[in-house]
Each structure stands twice: as C-alpha cells, then as structure tokens.
Write an enzyme that holds these catalytic residues in place. Structure first.
Site, PDB file in Angstrom:
ATOM      1  N   ASP A  10      -5.356 -10.649 -15.247  1.00  0.00           N
ATOM      2  CA  ASP A  10      -6.400 -11.626 -15.007  1.00  0.00           C
ATOM      3  C   ASP A  10      -7.554 -11.291 -15.931  1.00  0.00           C
ATOM      4  OD1 ASP A  10      -7.944 -13.623 -13.500  1.00  0.00           O
ATOM      5  OD2 ASP A  10      -6.521 -13.203 -11.895  1.00  0.00           O
ATOM      6  N   ASN A  65      -0.351   4.537  -0.166  1.00  0.00           N
ATOM      7  CA  ASN A  65      -0.961   5.797   0.281  1.00  0.00           C
ATOM      8  C   ASN A  65      -1.653   5.720   1.638  1.00  0.00           C
ATOM      9  OD1 ASN A  65      -3.117   4.277  -0.389  1.00  0.00           O
ATOM     10  ND2 ASN A  65      -4.001   5.693  -1.886  1.00  0.00           N
ATOM     11  N   ASP A  91      -6.442 -18.494  -3.807  1.00  0.00           N
ATOM     12  CA  ASP A  91      -7.620 -19.288  -3.454  1.00  0.00           C
ATOM     13  C   ASP A  91      -7.272 -20.470  -2.557  1.00  0.00           C
ATOM     14  OD1 ASP A  91      -9.305 -17.722  -5.055  1.00  0.00           O
ATOM     15  OD2 ASP A  91      -8.915 -18.956  -6.834  1.00  0.00           O
ATOM     16  N   ASP A 114      -1.878  -1.220  -3.751  1.00  0.00           N
ATOM     17  CA  ASP A 114      -2.214  -0.450  -4.954  1.00  0.00           C
ATOM     18  C   ASP A 114      -1.098  -0.539  -5.993  1.00  0.00           C
ATOM     19  OD1 ASP A 114      -0.256   1.303  -3.881  1.00  0.00           O
ATOM     20  OD2 ASP A 114      -1.799   2.354  -2.731  1.00  0.00           O
ATOM     21  N   ASP A 160       0.843  -1.191   0.000  1.00  0.00           N
ATOM     22  CA  ASP A 160       0.000   0.000   0.000  1.00  0.00           C
ATOM     23  C   ASP A 160       0.883   1.248   0.000  1.00  0.00           C
ATOM     24  OD1 ASP A 160      -1.917   1.940   0.421  1.00  0.00           O
ATOM     25  OD2 ASP A 160      -2.067   1.547   2.584  1.00  0.00           O
ATOM     26  N   ASP A 191      -9.689 -16.562 -15.872  1.00  0.00           N
ATOM     27  CA  ASP A 191     -10.434 -16.997 -14.694  1.00  0.00           C
ATOM     28  C   ASP A 191     -11.598 -17.932 -15.034  1.00  0.00           C
ATOM     29  OD1 ASP A 191     -10.956 -16.354 -11.735  1.00  0.00           O
ATOM     30  OD2 ASP A 191     -12.914 -15.941 -12.622  1.00  0.00           O
ATOM     31  N   GLU A 241      -7.652 -21.138 -16.117  1.00  0.00           N
ATOM     32  CA  GLU A 241      -7.953 -21.763 -14.829  1.00  0.00           C
ATOM     33  C   GLU A 241      -9.040 -22.807 -15.072  1.00  0.00           C
ATOM     34  OE1 GLU A 241      -9.380 -20.680 -10.300  1.00  0.00           O
ATOM     35  OE2 GLU A 241     -10.463 -19.881 -12.009  1.00  0.00           O
TER      36      GLU A 241
HETATM   37  C1  NOJ Z   1     -11.435 -18.128  -9.478  1.00  0.00           C
HETATM   38  C2  NOJ Z   1     -10.683 -17.037  -8.792  1.00  0.00           C
HETATM   39  O1  NOJ Z   1      -9.346 -17.417  -8.657  1.00  0.00           O
HETATM   40  C3  NOJ Z   1     -11.372 -16.809  -7.475  1.00  0.00           C
HETATM   41  O2  NOJ Z   1     -10.635 -15.989  -6.609  1.00  0.00           O
HETATM   42  C4  NOJ Z   1     -12.726 -16.231  -7.766  1.00  0.00           C
HETATM   43  O3  NOJ Z   1     -13.453 -16.122  -6.571  1.00  0.00           O
HETATM   44  C5  NOJ Z   1     -13.511 -17.096  -8.746  1.00  0.00           C
HETATM   45  N1  NOJ Z   1     -12.717 -17.624  -9.823  1.00  0.00           N
HETATM   46  C6  NOJ Z   1     -14.627 -16.309  -9.349  1.00  0.00           C
HETATM   47  O4  NOJ Z   1     -14.117 -15.353 -10.226  1.00  0.00           O
END
Ligand code: NOJ
Length: 561
Positions: A98, A23, A331, A29, A21, A200, A257
C-alpha cells in the site's frame, strides 16, 4: 488487447492487523502472514496486496505513516518482511504494498519539523494557512472522517490541512522536495523487489487553487470535497511524471484508489495511452445502497442500477483501460451481508457474488475472509468498535448533535468499516484461531460455523467454490480477455451476460435474489450446444438452455456454441 500478467492475476487483500497473529499479542503480524502463504497459494492467488505495514501510531490502522522505511513494530521487523517477500516469490506469487502518499502521520519527522516553526525548511511539506477573517478555519471543507479539514496548531498559530483525521496531515505535492523524497522512497521499495502498489487516496493529492470555500448545501458534504480536492487536473500531471520517472522502469502492477470517478474520468488514470496506473478501484457500485445519505445511508438497492453502472464500466474500459473488480475491502461492509443474504442463503449468495466478480472483465480482488463468506458483525456497544471513522461519526452524531443512538448504531452495523476488520476466522479454536491472546478487536461470534478449517474439508464450501472459480479463470482466457455483453437488460432479478473471445463464448446467468425467476434465452443468441462450467447448485446436464428456472441466488456459467 495487450496480454500482461496483472490482467490474468487474481489478487488477495490482506489487512495485516486482522489476518493472523503469531505471537499472542492480539495483533496480526508478518510471521502470521508467512504461516498462511500455502493457504493462499492453494486458493489460487497470484498477487497479495498488503494494507500498510509501515511504522505508524495507528490512528487509522497504518494509513498514518510515521516512517516509510520501517515496519510497524507490532507487525515485525524488516527481516520478517524480507523473508515474507522471498517466500511469496518462492511460491510463484507476487506482493504489492500500500502506498500512502496523500498524507503522512502527524508523527512523521517531516511533520514534526514542519509544525515547529514557520521558517523551518520542512514547513512547505504540508499545507498551512492562516485563519480566515473571523479567526476560524481557512475554508469550509469537510473531512472524510467528520468535522473540518483544518486543524489549528498553537505552536505557529496557523491551520494545517487534513482530508482524513487530524493525525493525517496532507502532503504538499506542489513542493518539489516532497516529490523528490517520495520518489526516493518508492524507488527504495521497488528496488527491494516488490511487485507494485495499491495507491491510497491518490485522487486527492491535488487541491483546488486558492483553496476557495465549497459552495455546497449543508447535507451534501460528499459531493463537495469532490470538486475541491478530488480528481483535479494536477493529479494527472503528477501521476504521469511519477510513472515516467519511477514506475515505468519496473515490471509492476499499480492500482490507484480513486473514489468519485466514472469510467470517463477513470480512463484518464488507466487509459493505455495515458501512462499513469494499470487500473483503479472505483466506487460507484459501492454507492447503490446509500440513497442520498452518503456512505452511512442504508437503503434498498436495485439490480437494474448495478447492471447499468457496471455494464458501463465493462464496455467503456474494454480495450482502452482495465478494471479492478471488487465487492469487499477493509473500508466496506461485508458484501454477503450487504448484497447477498447472510441468513438462509448465506452459502449460495456468497458463491453468487463470487461468480459475478470472477466472470467480469478486469482483475478480481478477494478480501480476506470473503473466500469463506465472512459476514458483518453487530457489536452492541460503541465501545467494541475500533475504527476512527466509526468513532468520530458516533461522537459527532450522537454525542455532539444528540441524534438517536439506535439509528446511528444501525448505520454503523450496516456500513461501518469494522465489519471487515474483525479477525480472520481460521478455526473453531478460541478467538477463531487468530490469536492465542486477546484480539485487538473482538472476533465475529459466528466463527464456530464460518471458518477455514471447516470449509477446507467440505467440497461444497464457499472456499472450495472460490478455488474452482479461480481455476476457471486460469483455464479460460475468455474470462480474462473476452468482450462483455449484457443481456436481459431489464430483468429485475436476473443479471446475465456473455463473454466472447474469438470463437469462445460464455454465458453467465446470475439470480441475485431469493426468488425463483425463469431465465429465457434472448432471440439474439443462437445456442446449438452448451456445457456447464460451474454452478453453485448441482444442475442436470440436460437442461433446456432456451428456458429454465433458477433457484434462489443461483449462479451458472455455460460455455455455449
Ligand atoms: C483509504 C483507505 O483505504 C482507508 O482505509 C484510509 O482510512 C484512507 N484512505 C486514508 O488513508
């Protein structure tokens, strides 16, 4: 085998909210990231993957995008982004973004329009269905984040589909206008000069025709969705078109993913003849400590299982596709707490896991903090948690179903995603040097002993070991392109394999636990000379390679002839 930069790269994932961070608002950020680029360069990183930085109401920390063309105001501005990209490139690194296109935020203008009336031109951008005969949701599908995948919307009296939270409505990829708009957006970012995408939840973009009920036993919800909305044939049609019309025009790296795939299904995504993605994140190895409980299960795991499933990935993809290698991400709980020992052998086991990831075939991904051995956290109160998945889970199990608070907290402590989302531990300063303000999520109290500042100075630190490993990969092509062969298949403590490329052969010996087993060279391997390339213990050079005893969590990599 084709030689390309993304096979030779080591990638580093940044979860911007928790990285640095600049700020004092307690939220990481872009200028914060900018200030740490030299740190990443010094670590040896080639590619930075940024978790989402687009405008978002943050129901799921940026994985719910309300504007694909703007930067989340808490993270900075588009000028900050442009500068960041320029500085990443100036240091010879690359940056991938992403790409979240299975769903948007419910605050995206498309969805606001879509929900406004049944005949709005954007209605079909999302998936709307009337109630079933009893007036309930259209089918029994369950969301990844608890409850039904369907949310009733008063305004038009229909339900919309959301595989994740109800603030993440799924896009309708059968609508050519959606496809066109998404292609334009992807092109816009690629034209800016970014170097690729991590894509994603993309295996969920196709849903079963007719939206039938899922005939699953109550307690197995994770098997269910997988038939109804995962890895269906239409996903591949879409991805080939995306590749043909957009991605193939750029020299980029793409990582999909794709949960729920084994090597055979993965090859449909990454097969060199398929033209979809360069590699995918698969999750089979993330399931070995789940038992039958799905992601929240907390069960002992077996090395034999890890060996057999990872060996399958190593051999089945070899020369046909490419692996993405990881043990940590935003995750997952912290690997050193999960598969190592975050107590007595914290440093050794963090280095062991690192050795493993960096000596397999594939592109290694380091997740922020992994390189200093950051561990899980166990907050006492549910109020300290921020992750929508954790909060929904707690509400469903404890508040609604009356299950035992302690048991559910135990699972959250072991498996919750916030384990990986506590702020990066930079120093012994207040808040681990992450912010001058109050962080959006508490820092892990162990920051006074585990932090970058301390490890930079210590030649034996986990951080310095990562640096050595990354350099080793750069020096020895065999680590990138070599063939993998498992040895000592049935050993329950030692994981050992060779990597071979032409005349070059490496032997990797990993003791995955706290015992002191003896390694015995299999008779199939004839070794005349050996040279130790790296180890997480000091080892004498005159070791007898035919047979030696390993220390707890010891890792050694030899070059053998
Ligand atoms: C996978 C992502 O890595 C996760 O963090 C997210 O909650 C879900 N897809 C939904 O986008």
């Amino acid at each position: 085998m084709n030689k390309v930069w993304w096979k030779e790269a080591v990638a580093y994932q940044i979860y911007p909210r928790s990285f640095m961070d600049s700020n004092g608002d307690g939220i990481g950020d872009l200028p914060g990231i900018l200030s740490k680029l030299d740190y990443l360069k010094d670590l040896g990183i080639d590619v930075i993957w940024l978790s989402p930085i687009y405008e978002s109401p943050n129901d799921d920390n940026g994985y719910d995008i309300s504007d694909y063309f703007d930067i989340m105001s808490e993270f900075g501005t588009m000028e900050d982004f442009d500068l960041l990209l320029k500085e990443v490139h100036a240091r010879g690194m690359k940056l991938i973004m992403d790409l979240v296109v299975n769903h948007t935020s419910d605050e995206h203008p498309w969805f606001i329009e879509s929900r406004s009336s049944k005949d709005n031109p954007k209605r079909d951008y999302y998936i709307w269905k009337p109630a079933n005969e009893d007036g309930g949701p259209p089918n029994n599908w369950e969301s990844f984040f608890s409850g039904s995948t369907w949310e009733y919307d008063e305004e038009t009296g229909e339900y919309y589909l959301h595989l994740f939270t109800k603030k993440q409505p799924d896009l309708n990829w059968n609508n050519p206008d959606v496809v066109k708009d998404i292609y334009e957006m992807i092109t816009w970012w690629l034209d800016k000069g970014i170097d690729g995408f991590r894509v994603d939840a993309i295996n969920h973009m196709g849903k079963a025709e007719g939206f039938p009920d899922d005939p699953h036993p109550e307690d197995q919800r994770y098997n269910t969705g997988y038939k109804m909305f995962s890895n269906l044939p239409q996903v591949h049609e879409q991805l080939q078109k995306l590749n043909r019309e957009v991605l193939s025009k750029y020299d980029i790296m793409t990582v999909g993913e794709t949960s729920g795939v084994g090597p055979k299904e993965a090859l449909l995504y990454v097969g060199e003849d398929r033209n979809e993605f360069n590699m995918v994140f698969q999750f089979e190895h993330m399931g070995i400590d789940c038992g039958t409980q799905g992601k929240w299960g907390v069960e002992p795991w077996s090395l034999l299982e890890l060996k057999s499933l990872m060996s399958k990935w190593q051999t089945e993809l070899y020369e046909k596709g490419w692996n993405a290698l990881f043990f940590n991400n935003h995750d997952q709980p912290r690997a050193v707490s999960r598969f190592g020992d975050d107590g007595k052998y914290w440093s050794e086991s963090a280095k062991l896991l690192a050795t493993y990831i960096h000596t397999l075939s594939g592109t290694p991904f380091v997740y922020q903090g992994e390189e200093i051995g950051m561990t899980n956290v166990a907050f006492d109160s549910i109020d300290s948690y921020r992750d929508v998945e954790i909060l929904n889970y707690y509400k469903e199990k404890v508040v609604e179903q009356g299950q035992d608070h302690d048991e559910i907290m135990k699972r959250i402590h072991h498996k919750g995603r916030d384990n990986s989302r506590t702020p990066m531990q930079w120093s012994t300063n207040d808040q681990a040097g992450f912010t001058a303000g109050t962080p959006w999520i508490e820092v892990n109290p162990n920051y006074s002993s585990i932090n970058v500042e301390k490890q930079v100075q210590d030649p034996d630190s986990v951080l310095n070991y990562y640096k050595q490993l990354i350099q080793l990969r750069k020096k020895h092509e065999v680590l990138v392109y070599g063939d993998y062969e498992l040895i000592l298949e049935n050993d329950t403590e030692i994981y050992a394999y060779t990597r071979t490329l032409g005349q070059e052969k490496l032997l990797v010996v990993l003791n995955f636990f706290g015992g002191t087993p003896t390694f015995r060279l299999p008779s199939s391997l004839h070794v005349e000379s050996h040279e130790l390339l790296i180890s997480n213990y000091g080892v004498e050079e005159d070791v007898n390679i035919q047979e030696f005893q390993l220390q707890p969590y010891e890792a050694r990599v030899y070059r053998i002839k």
